[in-house]
Design a protein around this motif. Structure first.
Motif, mmCIF file in Angstrom:
data_model
loop_
_atom_site.group_PDB
_atom_site.id
_atom_site.type_symbol
_atom_site.label_atom_id
_atom_site.label_comp_id
_atom_site.label_asym_id
_atom_site.label_seq_id
_atom_site.Cartn_x
_atom_site.Cartn_y
_atom_site.Cartn_z
ATOM 1 N N ALA A 19 1.743 3.749 12.029
ATOM 2 C CA ALA A 19 1.898 4.737 10.955
ATOM 3 C C ALA A 19 2.195 6.132 11.481
ATOM 4 O O ALA A 19 2.643 6.992 10.718
ATOM 5 N N ALA A 20 1.956 6.379 12.775
ATOM 6 C CA ALA A 20 2.255 7.682 13.400
ATOM 7 C C ALA A 20 1.681 8.828 12.572
ATOM 8 O O ALA A 20 2.389 9.690 12.082
ATOM 9 N N GLY A 21 0.393 8.819 12.444
ATOM 10 C CA GLY A 21 -0.282 9.814 11.622
ATOM 11 C C GLY A 21 -1.391 9.163 10.835
ATOM 12 O O GLY A 21 -2.015 9.768 9.983
ATOM 13 N N ALA A 22 -1.605 7.869 11.127
ATOM 14 C CA ALA A 22 -2.703 7.068 10.582
ATOM 15 C C ALA A 22 -2.545 6.712 9.111
ATOM 16 O O ALA A 22 -3.275 5.893 8.598
ATOM 17 N N ALA A 23 -1.551 7.317 8.405
ATOM 18 C CA ALA A 23 -1.320 6.992 6.991
ATOM 19 C C ALA A 23 -2.628 6.956 6.224
ATOM 20 O O ALA A 23 -3.090 5.906 5.787
ATOM 21 N N PRO A 24 -3.263 8.124 6.027
ATOM 22 C CA PRO A 24 -4.565 8.143 5.348
ATOM 23 C C PRO A 24 -4.529 7.533 3.957
ATOM 24 O O PRO A 24 -5.572 7.098 3.450
ATOM 25 N N GLU A 25 -3.342 7.490 3.352
ATOM 26 C CA GLU A 25 -3.250 6.873 2.033
ATOM 27 C C GLU A 25 -3.550 5.374 2.086
ATOM 28 O O GLU A 25 -3.751 4.740 1.051
ATOM 29 N N LEU A 26 -3.574 4.801 3.308
ATOM 30 C CA LEU A 26 -3.915 3.390 3.461
ATOM 31 C C LEU A 26 -5.346 3.180 3.951
ATOM 32 O O LEU A 26 -5.750 2.041 4.216
ATOM 33 N N CYS A 160 9.289 -3.234 -5.352
ATOM 34 C CA CYS A 160 10.211 -2.627 -6.318
ATOM 35 C C CYS A 160 9.480 -1.788 -7.359
ATOM 36 O O CYS A 160 9.887 -1.719 -8.519
ATOM 37 N N ARG A 161 8.405 -1.121 -6.945
ATOM 38 C CA ARG A 161 7.578 -0.427 -7.925
ATOM 39 C C ARG A 161 8.053 0.996 -8.243
ATOM 40 O O ARG A 161 7.676 1.557 -9.276
ATOM 41 N N THR A 162 8.831 1.604 -7.338
ATOM 42 C CA THR A 162 9.286 2.982 -7.548
ATOM 43 C C THR A 162 10.740 3.118 -7.108
ATOM 44 O O THR A 162 11.301 2.230 -6.456
ATOM 45 N N LEU A 163 11.329 4.262 -7.426
ATOM 46 C CA LEU A 163 12.711 4.518 -7.024
ATOM 47 C C LEU A 163 12.868 4.547 -5.501
ATOM 48 O O LEU A 163 13.926 4.204 -4.969
ATOM 49 N N ASP A 231 -3.006 -1.275 -5.158
ATOM 50 C CA ASP A 231 -2.254 -0.021 -5.202
ATOM 51 C C ASP A 231 -0.838 -0.293 -4.712
ATOM 52 O O ASP A 231 -0.538 -1.372 -4.191
ATOM 53 N N ALA A 232 0.033 0.700 -4.888
ATOM 54 C CA ALA A 232 1.415 0.596 -4.421
ATOM 55 C C ALA A 232 1.833 1.948 -3.853
ATOM 56 O O ALA A 232 2.700 2.629 -4.405
ATOM 57 N N PRO A 233 1.217 2.380 -2.730
ATOM 58 C CA PRO A 233 1.450 3.740 -2.221
ATOM 59 C C PRO A 233 2.878 4.015 -1.779
ATOM 60 O O PRO A 233 3.312 5.147 -1.780
ATOM 61 N N TYR A 234 3.629 3.005 -1.414
ATOM 62 C CA TYR A 234 5.018 3.204 -0.996
ATOM 63 C C TYR A 234 5.986 2.446 -1.903
ATOM 64 O O TYR A 234 7.089 2.101 -1.497
#
Length: 244
Positions: A19-26, A160-163, A231-234
């Protein structure tokens, strides 16, 4: 007989180095995966089978001790699927023959992170085209490999949850993911068996075949489910659930 299962997402971004930054959202997803693997350990299995989606080269069985790598994602990080040869059934030479597919490499990282030692283990890479009937059959075969079998099932929901999602926005994705979350959270075997493979393919849901392997393994086991994370963070649906 299947005594427990954990369902986890398989993006390499779960690994902080990737994640190169730990991806805190995960962070919440990582914590939920840790909890799910704890449920597997608590079930006292005599064998753990790790199932995940795989491209052609990674399909089929992977023995305990098989090596995986995240070098393809720009990170000098290697993993093993459990400690090589711990159960005496798989030698180091066999384990080194093929590299783990990314989904099983993520599983190996999760198991190492939680210091898995509860039971011998093995991996199985399944292809996206594998028909539902065959997935269910494979699951049934896994369930009879021991008196107390546990499954760690890796796979993502729709992409396919977001643009900005890998598969762009598809209005069907949210409903598809909601039904998957419901089925996994309630251990609804029949709903998983009935998943629309074509729709899953169109929505780039890599977990469809592994989930149907789970359904085959869990048939008649009478397990109950709990959804730990959704969740669907990306723009990709990530789900964590346990069956016990």
């Amino acid at each position: 007989m299947l005594v427990a299962a954990a369902v986890c997402p398989c993006p390499p971004l779960l690994v902080p180095e990737v994640a190169a930054g730990a991806a805190p959202e995960l962070d919440a997803a990582r914590a939920a995966c840790t909890d799910a693997i704890g449920v597997l350990a608590a079930s006292r299995p005599d064998r753990l089978v790790v199932v995940g989606p795989a491209e052609q080269s990674g399909r089929g069985p992977h023995p305990q001790g098989a090596r995986g790598s995240f070098r393809g994602f720009g990170v000098d990080l290697d993993v093993r699927l459990g400690r090589s040869g711990d159960d005496g059934a798989n030698g180091t030479d066999a384990a080194a023959e093929r590299e783990l597919p990314p989904s099983l490499a993520v599983a190996a990282w999760l198991l190492d992170r939680t210091a898995w030692s509860a039971a011998p283990l093995e991996g199985l890479g399944v292809g996206e085209p594998l028909a539902a009937e065959r997935c269910i059959q494979v699951g049934g075969e896994i369930a009879v490999r021991g008196e107390r079998v546990a499954l760690l099932v890796m796979g993502d929901a729709s992409a396919c949850r977001t643009l900005k999602a890998p598969g762009y926005l598809d209005e069907r994705a949210a409903g598809f993911d909601a039904e998957i979350a419901r089925a996994l959270g309630t251990a609804d075997v029949e709903a998983l068996k009935a998943l629309d493979a074509e729709l899953a393919y169109e929505l780039k849901a890599a977990g469809r075949a592994p989930w149907q392997v789970l359904a085959g393994a869990a048939a008649g086991a009478g397990l109950s489910g709990e959804l730990l994370y959704e969740d669907a963070p990306y723009g990709v649906g990530y789900l964590v659930a346990t069956w016990s």
